[in-house]
Design an enzyme around this catalytic site. Structure first.
Site, PDB file in Angstrom:
ATOM      1  N   ARG A  57       0.796  -1.228   0.000  1.00 18.28           N
ATOM      2  CA  ARG A  57       0.000   0.000   0.000  1.00 18.28           C
ATOM      3  C   ARG A  57       0.830   1.280   0.000  1.00 18.28           C
ATOM      4  O   ARG A  57       0.297   2.358   0.128  1.00 18.28           O
ATOM      5  CB  ARG A  57      -1.012  -0.026   1.149  1.00 18.28           C
ATOM      6  CG  ARG A  57      -2.054  -1.113   0.940  1.00 18.28           C
ATOM      7  CD  ARG A  57      -3.324  -0.942   1.739  1.00 18.28           C
ATOM      8  NE  ARG A  57      -4.316  -1.883   1.266  1.00 18.28           N
ATOM      9  CZ  ARG A  57      -4.449  -3.134   1.703  1.00 18.28           C
ATOM     10  NH1 ARG A  57      -3.644  -3.596   2.627  1.00 18.28           N
ATOM     11  NH2 ARG A  57      -5.377  -3.923   1.187  1.00 18.28           N
ATOM     12  N   THR A 102       1.756  -5.675   4.245  1.00 12.57           N
ATOM     13  CA  THR A 102       1.307  -4.945   3.067  1.00 12.57           C
ATOM     14  C   THR A 102       1.085  -3.472   3.386  1.00 12.57           C
ATOM     15  O   THR A 102       0.873  -2.664   2.493  1.00 12.57           O
ATOM     16  CB  THR A 102      -0.026  -5.532   2.555  1.00 12.57           C
ATOM     17  OG1 THR A 102      -0.986  -5.492   3.621  1.00 12.57           O
ATOM     18  CG2 THR A 102       0.136  -6.960   2.085  1.00 12.57           C
ATOM     19  N   SER A 137       0.002  -8.224   8.982  1.00 11.70           N
ATOM     20  CA  SER A 137      -1.120  -9.021   8.487  1.00 11.70           C
ATOM     21  C   SER A 137      -0.923 -10.476   8.893  1.00 11.70           C
ATOM     22  O   SER A 137       0.187 -10.889   9.227  1.00 11.70           O
ATOM     23  CB  SER A 137      -1.195  -8.946   6.958  1.00 11.70           C
ATOM     24  OG  SER A 137      -1.344  -7.613   6.526  1.00 11.70           O
ATOM     25  N   GLY A 138      -2.010 -11.260   8.835  1.00  8.40           N
ATOM     26  CA  GLY A 138      -1.862 -12.688   9.092  1.00  8.40           C
ATOM     27  C   GLY A 138      -2.884 -13.297  10.043  1.00  8.40           C
ATOM     28  O   GLY A 138      -2.747 -14.455  10.439  1.00  8.40           O
ATOM     29  N   GLU A 142      -5.650 -14.537   9.574  1.00  5.20           N
ATOM     30  CA  GLU A 142      -6.325 -15.719   9.041  1.00  5.20           C
ATOM     31  C   GLU A 142      -5.414 -16.956   9.080  1.00  5.20           C
ATOM     32  O   GLU A 142      -5.759 -18.027   8.586  1.00  5.20           O
ATOM     33  CB  GLU A 142      -6.794 -15.459   7.606  1.00  5.20           C
ATOM     34  CG  GLU A 142      -8.138 -14.755   7.532  1.00  5.20           C
ATOM     35  CD  GLU A 142      -8.147 -13.334   8.062  1.00  5.20           C
ATOM     36  OE1 GLU A 142      -7.239 -12.566   7.712  1.00  5.20           O
ATOM     37  OE2 GLU A 142      -9.055 -12.997   8.844  1.00  5.20           O
ATOM     38  N   ASN A 144      -9.801  -8.642  12.845  1.00  5.46           N
ATOM     39  CA  ASN A 144     -10.682  -9.639  13.446  1.00  5.46           C
ATOM     40  C   ASN A 144      -9.912 -10.633  14.314  1.00  5.46           C
ATOM     41  O   ASN A 144      -8.723 -10.853  14.124  1.00  5.46           O
ATOM     42  CB  ASN A 144     -11.415 -10.417  12.346  1.00  5.46           C
ATOM     43  CG  ASN A 144     -10.440 -11.144  11.436  1.00  5.46           C
ATOM     44  OD1 ASN A 144      -9.812 -10.525  10.596  1.00  5.46           O
ATOM     45  ND2 ASN A 144     -10.293 -12.454  11.614  1.00  5.46           N
ATOM     46  N   ASP A 162     -15.538 -11.826  10.826  1.00  7.74           N
ATOM     47  CA  ASP A 162     -14.398 -11.222  10.129  1.00  7.74           C
ATOM     48  C   ASP A 162     -14.566  -9.715   9.952  1.00  7.74           C
ATOM     49  O   ASP A 162     -14.139  -9.151   8.947  1.00  7.74           O
ATOM     50  CB  ASP A 162     -14.190 -11.902   8.758  1.00  7.74           C
ATOM     51  CG  ASP A 162     -12.853 -11.533   8.106  1.00  7.74           C
ATOM     52  OD1 ASP A 162     -11.923 -11.149   8.836  1.00  7.74           O
ATOM     53  OD2 ASP A 162     -12.755 -11.618   6.872  1.00  7.74           O
ATOM     54  N   ARG A 210     -16.483  -2.036   9.135  1.00  4.50           N
ATOM     55  CA  ARG A 210     -16.876  -3.190   8.324  1.00  4.50           C
ATOM     56  C   ARG A 210     -18.188  -3.799   8.822  1.00  4.50           C
ATOM     57  O   ARG A 210     -18.916  -4.436   8.062  1.00  4.50           O
ATOM     58  CB  ARG A 210     -15.729  -4.214   8.394  1.00  4.50           C
ATOM     59  CG  ARG A 210     -15.710  -5.191   7.261  1.00  4.50           C
ATOM     60  CD  ARG A 210     -14.278  -5.504   6.886  1.00  4.50           C
ATOM     61  NE  ARG A 210     -14.025  -6.925   6.840  1.00  4.50           N
ATOM     62  CZ  ARG A 210     -12.860  -7.459   6.474  1.00  4.50           C
ATOM     63  NH1 ARG A 210     -11.827  -6.682   6.153  1.00  4.50           N
ATOM     64  NH2 ARG A 210     -12.704  -8.756   6.443  1.00  4.50           N
TER      65      ARG A 210
HETATM   66 CA    CA Z   1      -9.757 -10.389   8.320  1.00  4.07          CA
END
Ligand code: CA
Length: 557
Positions: A128, A172, A187-188, A190, A256, A298, A325
Site C-alpha cells: 500500500r 502490506t 497481516s496474518g 487468518e 478480526n 471477520d 466493516r
Molecule cells: Ca480479516
C-alpha cells in the site's frame, strides 16, 4: 541485503537538501497542495484537497498525461507519495521513483524475496505504499520486513525483519511516521498469528517498541481470551493509522479475531475489532474502543480512522470517523474513545439492531448467537463488510464522508478449526457463498452524513467499487471501478461528470497535487484484490490484470 538498481539514477533533479522532509512538513501535509507527503493525504486521512483548478466545470477536459507500467500483474493498491515533483510508488515486488511531470522512471529497486516466501496470503499480493521522512522512504515487504531506502537513489539503508513469514505473518501496510517514529502494522490473522504494531528508529531500523494487539493472560484485557487462545488470536493491523499532532496520539484500527469460529474463544477478545489510541514514542495504549466483541464475522476494524472536528450540540468536537466493516458509521470522541454516534450506513445490517452509546456495545440480534452456536445463518453485511479496506474521503467543508460501500451478505456456518503453523485457520464453511442482492447493485458510492449514517446521495454500481476515494474543493469526488473506469462525480449530487477507462481494474488510492500551477490527479490501475479473488464475479473475467500508474491533467488550452 542484495538489491538491484534499474534505470538511470538521476543525480540532481532538485537541489541537495530538498529531499529532507521534517516532522513539521508531515504535520501540515493535509494543507500542502504541492506535495502528497502522507498516506491518506494528511495525518487526518481525510483524502481531501483544497485544490480547485480541476473542478465541476472543467473536469470533462481531464485527460491522461502519461501512464507508467508497474510491471506487475497483481492488485495495485499503493498510494502515490509525491514530493518535489517526484512520485514514489510500490508494488509487492518493487519500489519506484518517477518524474511527476513526464512519467520518466528515475529509479526502481526490486524487493528481493527468498524463494520459499509464501505466495499465498489472505487477500491479494499487494503493497500500500511508502512513508517519506528525512530523505528516506520506508516500506514493508510481503515476507514481513521493514525497509528504508534513500529517496534520492533508491539505495537500501536498512532492512529489518518484523516477524517470521513461515508462521503466517506478512506485511502490506504503508508505514506511518509519527513524532519521528516509523510505525508499522502486520497481516496474518487468518493464519493463526498474534498481531502487533511496531515502532522503529528511522535512522537505524532499531525496533523501539512493540504493542501487541492481543493481550496475553495476566495483561490488562488478557482475561477476555480463554486458555491459550490469545497466542493465536489474530488481530492484524493492516491499514495505516491516523495521527493527532497536538496530543501526539496515533489512532490505529485492529482486525478480526482468529479463528472466525467464535465458540473456541469465548469472551470479548480484546483488542480485536477495536481502535487503539497510542503514544507514538512508546506504543503505550492510551485508550481502546471495541466495535464488535467476540466477532464471528471477520469484521476487521482496520478501516481508516479519519480525524475531523464536528459541530456536535453547538460545540466543535474532535472526533474519529470510521465506516466500520460491521455496517455502522461511528463518530468517536478522540480524547476518550467514547462513541458519540453510531448508525447504519448500509441498508442491510442484521447482526445488530444498533449500538448502545452508553456502553458502546452492539445490540446484537439472534444472528451472532446462532452463528456462535454452530447454526447456519445469513449474515448482513458479509465478511467483506459494509465497506472493506478501500479508504473513504471526508470533505470538511460539506461535512460529508464519501465511501465505496458494499451491498451483500454471506451464508455463514462455523466449523471446527485446526491450527497448524503458517496455515489457514478459519473455522467456517467457505463453500456456502455470498448472498447477492437480486438484480440489485452490489455496491454504492455514498455521500454519508457522519452523525446519522444517512446518505445525501448514492451512486449504485452493479459490480462494487473497491477503489479509494478522493474529494476536492473543486466540488469533485474521484473513484474507480473494478472494470477499469476512473470516475469523477459532482460532490453535491453524485452526478457522474467524467470517466476514463484504464487498462485493468482500479483498486488504488487516488491523490491530487499541483506543480508549477498545474493540478494533477494520479491513480493506479491493476485488479487482483479481495473481491476479485473471492466473489467469483464472472463479469470480471474479461478484465485483464496489469498494473499501471496513471496521471491526469486538464487538456491544455
Ligand atoms: Ca480479516
Amino acid at each position: 541485503m542484495r538489491q538491484l538498481l534499474f534505470g538511470a539514477m538521476v543525480a540532481a533533479l532538485v537541489p541537495v537538501g530538498a529531499y529532507a522532509q521534517t516532522a513539521a512538513d508531515l504535520a501540515k501535509g493535509q494543507n500542502d497542495t504541492r506535495n502528497v507527503l502522507n498516506y491518506g493525504m494528511g495525518y487526518d486521512l481525510q483524502r481531501y484537497s483544497k485544490l480547485t483548478k480541476i473542478n465541476k466545470t472543467n473536469v470533462k477536459k481531464l485527460v491522461p498525461l502519461w501512464h507508467y507500467s508497474l510491471d506487475d500483474n497483481r492488485a495495485e493498491e499503493s498510494q502515490p507519495i509525491v514530493h518535489n515533483g517526484v512520485i514514489y510508488i510500490t508494488t509487492n515486488a518493487a519500489t519506484m521513483a518517477i518524474e511527476a511531470k513526464t512519467g520518466k522512471q528515475l529509479w526502481k529497486v526490486k524487493v528481493e524475496y527468498p524463494p520459499e516466501t509464501p505466495r499465498i496470503v489472505c487477500c491479494g499480493i499487494i503493497n500500500r505504499g511508502v512513508a517519506i521522512y528525512d530523505g528516506k522512504l520506508f516500506r514493508t515487504t510481503l515476507d514481513a520486513h521493514v525497509q528504508a531506502l534513500d529517496a534520492k537513489t533508491g539505495k537500501e539503508l536498512w532492512k529489518v525483519k518484523a516477524a517470521e513469514f513461515k508462521e503466517g505473518y506478512s506485511m502490506t501496510v504503508a508505514p506511518l511516521v509519527a513524532d519521528g517514529v516509523v510505525i508499522t502494522g502486520i497481516s496474518g490473522a487468518e493464519f493463526g498469528t498474534r498481531g502487533f504494531i511496531d515502532g522503529w528508529d528511522p535512522a537505524t531500523g532499531k525496533r523501539l517498541w512493540r504493542t501487541h494487539s492481543i493481550p496475553l493472560p495476566g495483561e490488562p484485557g488478557g482475561d477476555t481470551w480463554p486458555g491459550d487462545t490469545a497466542k493465536i488470536g489474530g488481530g492484524s493491523t493492516w491499514i495505516t493509522g491516523s495521527y493527532d499532532t497536538e496530543t501526539k496520539t496515533v489512532y490505529w484500527g485492529i482486525g478480526n479475531p482468529g479463528p472466525f469460529n467464535a465458540a473456541v474463544r469465548k469472551g470479548d477478545n480484546l483488542y480485536t475489532n477495536s481502535v487503539l489510541a497510542l503514544d507514538p514514542q512508546t506504543g503505550k495504549i492510551k485508550w481502546h474502543y471495541q466495535f464488535s466483541p467476540n466477532d464471528p464475522f471477520d469484521y476487521d476494524s482496520v478501516a481508516e480512522m479519519v480525524l475531523a472536528t464536528l459541530n456536535i450540540g453547538g460545540k466543535p468536537t474532535k472526533v474519529i470517523l470510521t465506516a466500520n466493516r460491521n455496517g455502522f458509521f461511528y463518530v468517536i470522541d478522540r480524547a476518550t474513545g467514547k462513541p458519540l454516534a453510531a448508525n447504519k450506513y448500509i441498508a442491510n445490517v442484521n447482526w445488530a439492531s444498533g449500538i448502545d452509546l452508553k456502553t458502546g456495545r452492539p445490540i446484537e440480534t439472534d444472528v451472532p448467537r446462532k452463528a456462535r452456536a454452530g447454526e447456519q445463518v445469513e449474515v448482513q453485511p458479509s465478511l467483506l463488510g459494509g465497506k472493506n479496506w478501500q479508504p473513504m474521503s471526508y470533505n470538511p467543508a460539506k461535512n460529508l464522508a464519501y465511501a465505496n460501500t458494499l451491498n451483500f451478505g454471506l451464508n455463514y456456518k462455523a466449523i471446527p478449526a485446526e491450527w497448524k503453523v503458517g496455515e489457514w485457520y478459519l473455522g467456517i464453511d467457505l463453500s456456502l457463498g455470498f448472498v447477492w442482492p437480486k438484480d440489485g447493485p452490489r455496491g454504492y458510492l455514498k455521500a454519508i452524513d457522519p452523525m446519522t449514517g444517512k446518505s445525501k446521495w448514492e451512486v449504485p454500481s452493479a459490480i462494487p467499487r473497491f477503489s479509494g476515494v478522493l474529494s476536492t474543493a473543486g466540488g469533485l469526488v474521484f473513484s474507480g471501478q473494478l472494470t477499469g473506469e476512473f470516475e469523477a462525480f459532482d460532490a453535491d449530487n453524485g452526478k457522474k461528470l467524467w470517466q476514463f477507462k484504464t487498462g485493468s481494474g482500479i483498486e488504488g488510492q487516488p491523490v491530487t497535487w499541483e506543480q508549477d500551477g498545474v493540478q494533477y490527479v494520479a491513480v493506479t490501475s491493476g485488479i487482483g484484490g479481495v473481491y476479485s479473488i473471492f466473489a467469483g464475479d464472472e463479469r470480471l473475467a474479461a478484465v485483464p490484470p496489469g498494473g499501471s500508474l496513471w496521471v491526469f491533467g486538464l487538456l491544455p488550452e
